[in-house]
Design an enzyme around this catalytic site. Structure first.
Site, PDB file in Angstrom:
ATOM      1  N   GLU A  20       0.799  -1.224   0.000  1.00  0.00           N
ATOM      2  CA  GLU A  20       0.000   0.000   0.000  1.00  0.00           C
ATOM      3  C   GLU A  20       0.834   1.277   0.000  1.00  0.00           C
ATOM      4  O   GLU A  20       0.343   2.334   0.393  1.00  0.00           O
ATOM      5  CB  GLU A  20      -0.929  -0.001   1.217  1.00  0.00           C
ATOM      6  CG  GLU A  20      -1.861  -1.194   1.244  1.00  0.00           C
ATOM      7  CD  GLU A  20      -3.004  -0.951   2.183  1.00  0.00           C
ATOM      8  OE1 GLU A  20      -4.127  -0.736   1.700  1.00  0.00           O
ATOM      9  OE2 GLU A  20      -2.759  -0.972   3.409  1.00  0.00           O
TER      10      GLU A  20
ATOM     11  N   HIS B 234      -0.529   5.699   7.818  1.00  0.00           N
ATOM     12  CA  HIS B 234      -1.670   4.829   7.495  1.00  0.00           C
ATOM     13  C   HIS B 234      -1.784   3.797   8.597  1.00  0.00           C
ATOM     14  O   HIS B 234      -0.797   3.142   8.938  1.00  0.00           O
ATOM     15  CB  HIS B 234      -1.475   4.120   6.158  1.00  0.00           C
ATOM     16  CG  HIS B 234      -2.466   3.012   5.955  1.00  0.00           C
ATOM     17  ND1 HIS B 234      -3.828   3.226   6.000  1.00  0.00           N
ATOM     18  CD2 HIS B 234      -2.305   1.670   5.750  1.00  0.00           C
ATOM     19  CE1 HIS B 234      -4.446   2.068   5.805  1.00  0.00           C
ATOM     20  NE2 HIS B 234      -3.556   1.118   5.659  1.00  0.00           N
TER      21      HIS B 234
ATOM     22  N   HIS C  46     -11.344  -0.765   6.601  1.00  0.00           N
ATOM     23  CA  HIS C  46      -9.895  -0.845   6.507  1.00  0.00           C
ATOM     24  C   HIS C  46      -9.173  -0.063   7.611  1.00  0.00           C
ATOM     25  O   HIS C  46      -8.493  -0.670   8.437  1.00  0.00           O
ATOM     26  CB  HIS C  46      -9.497  -0.332   5.113  1.00  0.00           C
ATOM     27  CG  HIS C  46      -8.046  -0.467   4.795  1.00  0.00           C
ATOM     28  ND1 HIS C  46      -7.567  -0.593   3.515  1.00  0.00           N
ATOM     29  CD2 HIS C  46      -6.966  -0.476   5.589  1.00  0.00           C
ATOM     30  CE1 HIS C  46      -6.251  -0.686   3.557  1.00  0.00           C
ATOM     31  NE2 HIS C  46      -5.869  -0.622   4.791  1.00  0.00           N
TER      32      HIS C  46
ATOM     33  N   HIS D  59      -4.658   1.063  11.131  1.00  0.00           N
ATOM     34  CA  HIS D  59      -5.952   0.427  11.401  1.00  0.00           C
ATOM     35  C   HIS D  59      -6.299   0.664  12.864  1.00  0.00           C
ATOM     36  O   HIS D  59      -6.774  -0.243  13.544  1.00  0.00           O
ATOM     37  CB  HIS D  59      -5.901  -1.080  11.135  1.00  0.00           C
ATOM     38  CG  HIS D  59      -5.211  -1.477   9.874  1.00  0.00           C
ATOM     39  ND1 HIS D  59      -4.551  -2.672   9.743  1.00  0.00           N
ATOM     40  CD2 HIS D  59      -5.099  -0.849   8.683  1.00  0.00           C
ATOM     41  CE1 HIS D  59      -4.044  -2.757   8.510  1.00  0.00           C
ATOM     42  NE2 HIS D  59      -4.361  -1.670   7.852  1.00  0.00           N
TER      43      HIS D  59
END
Lengths: 269, 269, 269, 269
Positions: free
Chosen positions: A107, A126, A197, A128
């Site tokens: 990613e 980024h 996500h 979660h």
């Protein structure tokens, strides 16, 4: 401390081949990132784990301080294990300049495409992080509940990958097209949810983006609790703007704490 | 232990210039705070972090034991990093007597204005402890759910900064006027919520104010859970008064535990 | 290990005066508690803190193994700081045999009165463990949601102190009368909630009572979560009885883990 | 490291008698499990505890790499205390090949019966991880809320022991018949809830089954929170299939982190 220095030197030496002409000893290479930036990037990987923003997954990058068309991020690995020698350099198409034979994050396009679209962005996380996931799959809007999360603004967007990758994607931002779509949804904001996500956070420095990723998570947790009590008074648009300006000036206070704790724990590892 | 003593001496020496005439060696300066008070203030900064009452933000002050028109509090920094040398002295208008070139908390007026309005108050905590935030933005009243939080009373006030700073503030108590308004809302109580921000807790000693800040947070968490189950039986007004008297006599029991753990961890830092 | 032995010897020597005639060296005093029992009681104080069952408050006692009309419990202090020298001996009216000038728990009558009423009970925990508090102030019944908490039975009682101490009590079980009333509400069960206060757990050994206090807390947390999802299938009365028999035989498995961790941490203190 | 090697050797020597004819020194016994597999099994016991998937209860097994009709699992004990010498070998009827006089898990039949029914399964975790318990006793379906838990599929089954063991069982899978019934309910899936008890997770390797047990727990926690906010957008069947394929390729990333932390902590024990 000794080990940390060694790791940073390790990065510089390893990164050496990236530069066309070797410089003479004693002259810092004008193309090499500031060792302090690498140190902060490594520390931030550990800090995000310590804060529960990332677990075995998630990543943080920083724009190259000597070349705004490049960015720095670890190879594909758990953030809590990152050392300076694991940091790679990427161009804005998210090609590694020298992958050193290592696997890359699938990613990484999240980072390259946002750096392309947002010249003001210097660092990206980024993750979660757990409390934000429910807001990404719900119709409820994430909103600033206290001054610390004013940076999110009053209009937090949700990226729906089905809009760009169709109904059978694996949810990953695995190419430049999906990355560009995410960057478009993010727009000029500092935070965006990703349905099913996680989230992406951007900032103008490593301490700021870590601060924001942490307080986005806190806001989600606190807002969820507040909504269970009944109607909630959120920050107004005007308060949000004013508080965002103030808290942007305060990011070094927790960063000093977080980095010191991470560095100390790192020395013990 | 040795380091702790050094830090306390550090404060005393650093604080020296505040006093006009240097005293001869061996005579404790009558204007210097009791080193034990500084030790407890430093410990309390760490304890509040260990208990999750503060994170990188929040502050605790104590009224000067030799001069009730002054108070002691750290410079602007994360509480978990505070050492004796970071403690500064302030007058009740929240001017630092000697700032030593350091940045001060923007919200120090919380402390000065409450000390002005409440001669009985000896120690004050300002925090954003997570469970109390939802009660500050909700119409639901925070109420004592068990004996440990009886000190809050049955009429916990909420400070709405819009009433004094208008609709576009950054939520911070950044001047004496806002501080005085907060002190007025607090009245003669021990705890007040601050909408979209956090809370303020007052007490007659450092151990007591830490106890109260901790159990206010516990009460908020427990009340939120209890309300999800259905109707709640809160402590009655009479029970609240009786339990507050009893628990006020018990604050040293957890304090000894908390301080010992914080001091031990501090020795390891 | 060496320190632990010293602490246990410390107790034995300190407890010496309780016995009328000193015994010759080498002959264990028939009235002194088994050092292993003291060791387990000290460990249990630390285990309960490590498990979050107690914080700075709460207490655990064990019936004297040589004299069923006496019980053993620490002086008034935070459980996590208890060492063998802090253990005192009490009669069933909760008088300390030799208080050694130390303050006693105001609520020691919980222990004495239950030991009086329940000859089968060997160990008792009183705590304010967080997840059980909401069930004590709610009309919702605490019920076994999984096999581990079957010991609670399907009819967990709630002690309402107003019934015995009137409407203006401080919630504390501060005399034998209130203690006896609590024992009566407990009846022949293993666990009782105390409204606005906490809970009491009883068992036939230290490992068992710690197991029960821990899984009562877990059950409360899990039941609260399950109820938020919708209707819940609880253990039936028959399943509860069968599972309670089975799990009573398994208490040493977690106890070995918990005690080892507490002892190791204790050695590091 | 030295201690770890000793423990692994300990297992190999202890396991020796299982083999009929002793081999000459230097020739690895073709029937002994790979020491690396034992090392991972021991590490996984500690990792599951560190992750909160198991507490004092729960177990993990792995199919014998040299004999698919046998599996490896510790004797009956708390997972966080398991060392290589505690690992025993079982046949698929869950008889220990050599119990070494040790107590066995009452519920070992979970493992044997699933290995019988599912030749593709290499590793199994049974746990009472807290967030999954409420879904086992509720009518609400556990569903993948984000890509990390796609392995669960969109049709997570719930094992109701009453269907096979009657209305008065102690909830334990204490014989082959109940184990076979559980294996049937599991079918070809990777995860099954057990009403009033816990869950079972299967995988094709130790790192994968640990990953799955951890993210099943995370999914349960996140889904419960999301449902409180309102309607939830779950992963579609197609997204679930695609994400499961992707994440199956990523299990080594957190495993490296988890194992390294567990091994380091183990060295400190």
């Amino acid at each position: 401390m000794r080990r940390r220095t060694a790791l940073i030197l390790g990065f510089c030496l390893a990164a050496g081949p990236v530069v066309a002409e070797p410089k003479s000893v004693g002259t810092p290479d004008p193309k090499l990132p500031d060792p302090k930036l690498i140190e902060d990037l490594v520390a931030a990987n550990h800090v995000l784990y310590d804060l529960g923003v990332v677990d075995g997954f998630g990543h943080i990058s920083v724009r190259h301080d000597k070349d705004p068309t490049h960015y720095l991020m670890s190879r594909s690995m758990a953030p809590a294990l990152v050392e300076a020698g694991d940091i790679l350099e990427y161009d804005l198409d998210s090609n590694a300049i020298d992958a050193k034979g290592q696997a890359l994050f699938l990613e990484r396009f999240i980072h390259g495409e946002i750096y392309k679209a947002r010249p003001d962005v210097i660092a990206i996380v980024h993750s979660h992080s757990p409390a934000v996931i429910p807001f990404g799959v719900s119709e409820v809007k994430l909103q600033p509940i206290f001054h610390m999360s004013a940076f999110m603004g009053i209009d937090v967007p949700v990226f729906e990958i089905r809009d760009v990758a169709g109904s059978a994607s694996d949810l990953l931002v695995r190419n430049a097209g999906i990355g560009a779509a995410l960057a478009e949804v993010l727009g000029d904001r500092n935070f965006a949810l990703m349905r099913g996500h996680g989230a992406v956070t951007v900032g103008s420095s490593i301490p700021q983006v870590v601060f924001r990723a942490y307080y986005a998570e806190q806001n989600a947790r606190l807002q969820a609790e507040a909504m269970k009590l009944g109607p909630v008074t959120y920050l107004s648009a005007e308060e949000t703007a004013a508080a965002a300006r103030t808290t942007d000036g305060l990011v070094m206070r927790p960063w000093e704490l977080w980095k010191r704790k991470a560095m100390k724990a790192n020395g013990e590892r």
